[in-house]
Design an enzyme around this catalytic site. Structure first.
Site, PDB file in Angstrom:
ATOM      1  N   GLY A   1      -9.360   3.810  10.021  1.00  0.00           N
ATOM      2  CA  GLY A   1      -9.712   2.348   9.958  1.00  0.00           C
ATOM      3  C   GLY A   1      -9.177   2.532   8.432  1.00  0.00           C
ATOM      4  N   THR A   2      -8.825   2.791   7.256  1.00  0.00           N
ATOM      5  CA  THR A   2      -8.301   2.282   6.262  1.00  0.00           C
ATOM      6  C   THR A   2      -7.862   1.308   6.149  1.00  0.00           C
ATOM      7  OG1 THR A   2      -6.786   3.671   6.084  1.00  0.00           O
ATOM      8  CG2 THR A   2      -8.236   4.615   4.993  1.00  0.00           C
ATOM      9  N   GLY A   3      -6.531   0.428   6.366  1.00  0.00           N
ATOM     10  CA  GLY A   3      -6.250  -0.949   6.238  1.00  0.00           C
ATOM     11  C   GLY A   3      -7.293  -1.892   6.718  1.00  0.00           C
ATOM     12  N   CYS A   4      -7.287  -1.565   7.890  1.00  0.00           N
ATOM     13  CA  CYS A   4      -8.514  -2.955   8.333  1.00  0.00           C
ATOM     14  C   CYS A   4      -9.576  -2.979   7.646  1.00  0.00           C
ATOM     15  CB  CYS A   4      -8.875  -2.416   9.520  1.00  0.00           C
ATOM     16  SG  CYS A   4      -8.209  -2.045  11.028  1.00  0.00           S
TER      17      CYS A   4
ATOM     18  N   LYS B   1       0.737  -0.901   0.107  1.00  0.00           N
ATOM     19  CA  LYS B   1       0.035  -0.178  -0.145  1.00  0.00           C
ATOM     20  C   LYS B   1       1.501   1.374  -0.261  1.00  0.00           C
ATOM     21  CE  LYS B   1      -2.112  -1.784   3.710  1.00  0.00           C
ATOM     22  NZ  LYS B   1      -2.541  -2.071   4.673  1.00  0.00           N
TER      23      LYS B   1
END
Length: 278
Positions: free
Chosen positions: A224-227, A186
């Protein structure tokens, strides 16, 4: 608004299990995972590994669950309900990472596993003990259908520091040496990324690579983007997509969620998991 076909009444949707920590503020962790799964039309289930006292300003405390509690949750879900994909997030300690790796190893090759090697929170708070990194490298990554590290986690896992897109290729090679079938690097933390028009990620299996680009939005509310991305990938894998398709659909979903992110509290707000229904 999902790619899940309408189901006859009384039939069960695809089942996805998240193994992760709780975010009391509701923006990341188990809470983000389950919101994502609901939005994408799958049935989300959870194995809680840790509890955090967390809000828009940061993580104010974290407490691990005992290994036997993690094992009991996993066995209860898998033994009765079954799973069609698993996503891992915050594992906190070497002991918990080893426990989860042992449990996942018993699932067999037919269940895809998305490993989000969570190292730090959006606010910079440590969520993985230093002594646990080796366990993640050597026991968890080899089980991953897809690993989804950000650039800080790449450095933590491999020592590789990424400065540009060519560096993302080197990062993918370094992570793949630990055994995941695919890795999604990412690029949101690239130097000067905030001044770029696109958010770029690289998917590679060591033979082929695919670049995923999306508009970068001027929005600081990205907790919370990665989750969310990892859970979306797991959801689309459970719905029958192959890895590149699942990643592309997940990227589309999280991009919309970022665009709709909203202020909450005095710090960094969350992405909007329900943006398609607003």
């Amino acid at each position: 608004m999902t790619d899940a076909a309408p189901r006859p009444g009384g039939t069960a949707p695809a089942r996805v299990l998240t193994v992760a920590g709780s975010d009391s503020g509701g923006g990341a962790g188990i809470q983000a995972d389950l919101k994502t799964m609901l939005a994408l039309g799958v049935h989300g289930m959870s194995v809680l590994t840790a509890v955090t006292a967390q809000n828009s300003l940061g993580v104010h405390g974290a407490w691990e669950l005992p290994e036997e509690a993690v094992r009991a949750q996993f066995d209860a879900v898998v033994g009765d309900i079954g799973v069609q994909a698993v996503k891992t997030g915050m594992l906190s300690s070497a002991a918990l990472a080893a426990t989860v790796a042992g449990l996942l190893g018993g699932l067999g090759p037919g269940v895809p596993v998305v490993v989000d090697p969570v190292g730090v929170s959006k606010h910079g708070d440590a969520l993985l003990a230093a002594e646990a990194v080796e366990t993640v490298r050597t026991r968890l990554l080899p089980l991953a259908t897809v690993a989804t590290p950000n650039l800080d986690e790449v450095t933590q896992l491999t020592g590789v520091t990424v400065q540009d897109e060519d560096g993302m290729r080197a990062a993918a090679e370094a992570v793949l040496r630990y055994g995941p079938r695919w890795v999604l690097i990412k690029g949101g933390h690239l130097p000067d990324a905030d001044r770029c028009a696109e958010a770029v990620d690289l998917l590679s299996d060591g033979r082929t690579e695919r670049w995923f680009r999306a508009p970068r939005y001027d929005n600081r509310h990205t907790h919370g983007t990665g989750c969310t991305l990892a859970s979306a990938i797991a959801s689309h894998l459970a719905l029958g997509h192959d890895v590149p398709e699942a990643v592309g659909l997940a990227k589309e979903y999280v991009t919309g969620a970022i665009a709709a992110g909203f202020p909450l509290g005095a710090g960094i707000g969350p992405v909007d998991h329900g943006w398609r229904t607003r």
